[in-house]
Motif scaffolding. Structure first.
Motif, PDB file in Angstrom:
ATOM      1  N   PHE A  77       0.826  -1.208   0.000  1.00 31.67           N
ATOM      2  CA  PHE A  77       0.000   0.000   0.000  1.00 31.67           C
ATOM      3  C   PHE A  77       0.862   1.260   0.000  1.00 31.67           C
ATOM      4  CE2 PHE A  77      -3.397  -2.930   0.977  1.00 31.67           C
ATOM      5  CZ  PHE A  77      -4.489  -2.343   0.352  1.00 31.67           C
ATOM      6  N   ALA A  78       1.989   1.232   0.697  1.00 30.01           N
ATOM      7  CA  ALA A  78       2.885   2.391   0.693  1.00 30.01           C
ATOM      8  C   ALA A  78       3.475   2.629  -0.693  1.00 30.01           C
ATOM      9  CB  ALA A  78       3.996   2.200   1.716  1.00 30.01           C
ATOM     10  N   LYS A  79       3.864   1.567  -1.373  1.00 32.36           N
ATOM     11  CA  LYS A  79       4.432   1.692  -2.722  1.00 32.36           C
ATOM     12  C   LYS A  79       3.436   2.335  -3.687  1.00 32.36           C
ATOM     13  CE  LYS A  79       7.670  -2.237  -2.855  1.00 32.36           C
ATOM     14  NZ  LYS A  79       8.757  -1.675  -3.670  1.00 32.36           N
ATOM     15  N   ASN A  80       2.152   2.131  -3.426  1.00 34.24           N
ATOM     16  CA  ASN A  80       1.122   2.645  -4.329  1.00 34.24           C
ATOM     17  C   ASN A  80       0.442   3.897  -3.782  1.00 34.24           C
ATOM     18  OD1 ASN A  80       0.640   0.524  -6.687  1.00 34.24           O
ATOM     19  ND2 ASN A  80       1.224  -0.609  -4.848  1.00 34.24           N
ATOM     20  N   ARG A  81       1.131   4.578  -2.872  1.00 30.29           N
ATOM     21  CA  ARG A  81       0.700   5.873  -2.331  1.00 30.29           C
ATOM     22  C   ARG A  81      -0.630   5.804  -1.595  1.00 30.29           C
ATOM     23  NH1 ARG A  81       2.648  10.279  -6.954  1.00 30.29           N
ATOM     24  NH2 ARG A  81       4.847   9.606  -6.992  1.00 30.29           N
ATOM     25  N   HIS A  82      -0.893   4.662  -1.000  1.00 22.76           N
ATOM     26  CA  HIS A  82      -2.054   4.496  -0.130  1.00 22.76           C
ATOM     27  C   HIS A  82      -1.557   4.026   1.234  1.00 22.76           C
ATOM     28  CE1 HIS A  82      -5.003   5.284  -3.200  1.00 22.76           C
ATOM     29  NE2 HIS A  82      -4.548   4.319  -3.972  1.00 22.76           N
ATOM     30  N   ASP A  83      -0.734   4.878   1.861  1.00 27.91           N
ATOM     31  CA  ASP A  83      -0.103   4.502   3.122  1.00 27.91           C
ATOM     32  C   ASP A  83      -1.129   4.092   4.169  1.00 27.91           C
ATOM     33  OD1 ASP A  83       2.843   5.721   2.657  1.00 27.91           O
ATOM     34  OD2 ASP A  83       1.328   7.090   1.852  1.00 27.91           O
ATOM     35  N   ILE A  84      -0.809   3.046   4.924  1.00 25.24           N
ATOM     36  CA  ILE A  84      -1.691   2.611   5.998  1.00 25.24           C
ATOM     37  C   ILE A  84      -1.560   3.588   7.166  1.00 25.24           C
ATOM     38  CG2 ILE A  84      -2.113   0.800   7.700  1.00 25.24           C
ATOM     39  CD1 ILE A  84      -1.296  -1.242   5.619  1.00 25.24           C
ATOM     40  N   VAL A  85      -2.697   4.022   7.676  1.00 20.52           N
ATOM     41  CA  VAL A  85      -2.704   4.963   8.801  1.00 20.52           C
ATOM     42  C   VAL A  85      -2.020   4.319  10.010  1.00 20.52           C
ATOM     43  CG1 VAL A  85      -4.154   6.237  10.433  1.00 20.52           C
ATOM     44  CG2 VAL A  85      -4.781   6.135   8.001  1.00 20.52           C
ATOM     45  N   GLY A  86      -1.112   5.053  10.614  1.00 22.30           N
ATOM     46  CA  GLY A  86      -0.413   4.574  11.791  1.00 22.30           C
ATOM     47  C   GLY A  86       0.823   3.748  11.501  1.00 22.30           C
ATOM     48  N   ASP A  87       1.175   3.595  10.227  1.00 24.07           N
ATOM     49  CA  ASP A  87       2.372   2.824   9.874  1.00 24.07           C
ATOM     50  C   ASP A  87       3.603   3.696  10.078  1.00 24.07           C
ATOM     51  OD1 ASP A  87       4.391   1.288   8.813  1.00 24.07           O
ATOM     52  OD2 ASP A  87       3.277   0.702   7.016  1.00 24.07           O
ATOM     53  N   SER A  88       4.357   3.396  11.119  1.00 22.08           N
ATOM     54  CA  SER A  88       5.521   4.212  11.467  1.00 22.08           C
ATOM     55  C   SER A  88       6.784   3.787  10.728  1.00 22.08           C
ATOM     56  CB  SER A  88       5.776   4.151  12.983  1.00 22.08           C
ATOM     57  OG  SER A  88       6.012   2.809  13.387  1.00 22.08           O
ATOM     58  N   HIS A  89       6.704   2.735   9.939  1.00 16.82           N
ATOM     59  CA  HIS A  89       7.888   2.248   9.226  1.00 16.82           C
ATOM     60  C   HIS A  89       7.844   2.585   7.737  1.00 16.82           C
ATOM     61  CE1 HIS A  89      11.419  -0.480   9.149  1.00 16.82           C
ATOM     62  NE2 HIS A  89      11.058  -0.656   7.897  1.00 16.82           N
ATOM     63  N   HIS A  90       6.708   2.340   7.099  1.00 17.64           N
ATOM     64  CA  HIS A  90       6.581   2.561   5.654  1.00 17.64           C
ATOM     65  C   HIS A  90       5.641   3.715   5.316  1.00 17.64           C
ATOM     66  CE1 HIS A  90       8.349  -1.496   5.247  1.00 17.64           C
ATOM     67  NE2 HIS A  90       7.463  -1.870   6.150  1.00 17.64           N
ATOM     68  N   GLY A  91       4.906   4.227   6.293  1.00 22.98           N
ATOM     69  CA  GLY A  91       3.777   5.090   6.008  1.00 22.98           C
ATOM     70  C   GLY A  91       4.075   6.574   5.919  1.00 22.98           C
ATOM     71  N   ASP A  92       2.996   7.360   5.974  1.00 26.11           N
ATOM     72  CA  ASP A  92       3.042   8.816   5.871  1.00 26.11           C
ATOM     73  C   ASP A  92       3.163   9.376   7.289  1.00 26.11           C
ATOM     74  OD1 ASP A  92       2.321  11.576   5.721  1.00 26.11           O
ATOM     75  OD2 ASP A  92       1.315  11.213   3.812  1.00 26.11           O
ATOM     76  N   PHE A  93       4.382   9.762   7.653  1.00 29.60           N
ATOM     77  CA  PHE A  93       4.648  10.160   9.035  1.00 29.60           C
ATOM     78  C   PHE A  93       3.914  11.446   9.424  1.00 29.60           C
ATOM     79  CE2 PHE A  93       8.669   8.115   7.454  1.00 29.60           C
ATOM     80  CZ  PHE A  93       8.360   6.862   7.961  1.00 29.60           C
ATOM     81  N   THR A  94       3.761  12.360   8.470  1.00 25.68           N
ATOM     82  CA  THR A  94       3.053  13.611   8.766  1.00 25.68           C
ATOM     83  C   THR A  94       1.581  13.336   9.046  1.00 25.68           C
ATOM     84  OG1 THR A  94       4.574  14.853   7.347  1.00 25.68           O
ATOM     85  CG2 THR A  94       2.498  15.922   7.931  1.00 25.68           C
ATOM     86  N   LEU A  95       0.966  12.505   8.230  1.00 21.26           N
ATOM     87  CA  LEU A  95      -0.439  12.139   8.450  1.00 21.26           C
ATOM     88  C   LEU A  95      -0.608  11.479   9.817  1.00 21.26           C
ATOM     89  CD1 LEU A  95      -3.364  11.737   7.440  1.00 21.26           C
ATOM     90  CD2 LEU A  95      -2.608   9.564   6.442  1.00 21.26           C
ATOM     91  N   ASN A  96       0.272  10.546  10.141  1.00 26.86           N
ATOM     92  CA  ASN A  96       0.179   9.862  11.430  1.00 26.86           C
ATOM     93  C   ASN A  96       0.276  10.855  12.588  1.00 26.86           C
ATOM     94  OD1 ASN A  96       0.123   7.469   9.966  1.00 26.86           O
ATOM     95  ND2 ASN A  96       2.293   7.026  10.299  1.00 26.86           N
ATOM     96  N   LYS A  97       1.196  11.806  12.464  1.00 23.33           N
ATOM     97  CA  LYS A  97       1.399  12.798  13.520  1.00 23.33           C
ATOM     98  C   LYS A  97       0.164  13.671  13.681  1.00 23.33           C
ATOM     99  CE  LYS A  97       4.710  16.381  14.945  1.00 23.33           C
ATOM    100  NZ  LYS A  97       5.945  17.121  14.559  1.00 23.33           N
TER     101      LYS A  97
END
Length: 229
Positions: free
Chosen positions: A160-180
């Motif tokens: 999902f990260a590779k296809n720009r659909h980061d999983i919410v709360g993913d601190s390793h592969h995801g969108d860190f700004t969104l999570n924050k």
């Protein structure tokens, strides 16, 4: 720690693992840190064998065996792709109604070696939010049903990260700004990935078993909290 046991007999258990609980001990954990096989072993009074992997940050259904023979048989079922596996996740953006990610993923942390992996998915629903940051305006979040056909390390998270659909709360592969932003505004601070269904053949009775775990409350709470009213 309360760990719901969904099924248990003389040979195996199916439990609904809480989020942020490792399945087994590893070298990076404090010596007294809890882990699933130990907790269930203490509760049942016997040695417990893990059969398959589930990230510590992922909640949901997992099979545990009460003997090495049963564990071996179940492991072979996973290797032969005979086990039904289904996950639920919340991801960034509006994903397609259904689709397949068929891309190689790295096989472990800090490795460059990749193996083929295949993940099918179906969108359940999408909500539009008031969340805006960087180049994103009023981003959408989608609740997605995921059916991985292989079992690579962090496969669903990587795909999902590779296809720009980061999983919410993913601190390793995801969108860190969104999570924050989600943590600061609404207090949600977990990986929104849940193993919701498992189906397999009982190694001793040969009975076809299938189990389903309801979504954690945080999934619906998040979608309700962020949706534009």
């Amino acid at each position: 720690m309360d760990i719901p046991i969904i099924f248990q007999d003389d040979h195996l258990l199916v439990v609904n693992k809480p989020v942020d609980l490792p399945v087994h001990k590893n070298d990076f954990m404090p010596h007294d840190a809890p882990y699933l096989t130990k907790l269930i072993g203490d509760e049942t009074g016997q040695w417990i064998y893990n059969v398959h992997r589930l990230d510590s940050k992922t909640s949901g259904l997992i099979i545990l065996a009460k003997s090495s023979e049963v564990a071996h048989d179940l492991t072979l079922q996973f290797e032969r792709k005979e086990v039904v596996k289904e996950y639920a996740t919340i991801v960034l953006g509006e994903v397609a109604e259904e689709g397949v990610f068929d891309e190689k993923v790295v096989v472990k942390k800090k490795s460059k070696f990749k193996k083929s992996a295949l993940t099918r998915f179906q969108r359940i629903r999408t909500v539009q939010t008031a969340i805006s940051y960087k180049e994103h305006t009023n981003v959408c979040l989608s609740l997605v049903r995921v059916l991985p056909e292989t079992g690579r390390w962090h496969q669903i998270r990587q795909h999902f990260a590779k296809n720009r659909h980061d999983i919410v709360g993913d601190s390793h592969h995801g969108d860190f700004t969104l999570n924050k932003l989600i943590k600061a505004e609404w207090g949600f601070n977990r990986l929104m990935l849940h193993a919701s269904k498992l189906g397999f053949t009982h190694p001793i009775t040969c009975e076809k078993l299938e189990f389903e775990a309801t979504l954690p409350e945080e999934f619906e709470q998040l979608l309700e909290a962020v949706a534009i009213k």
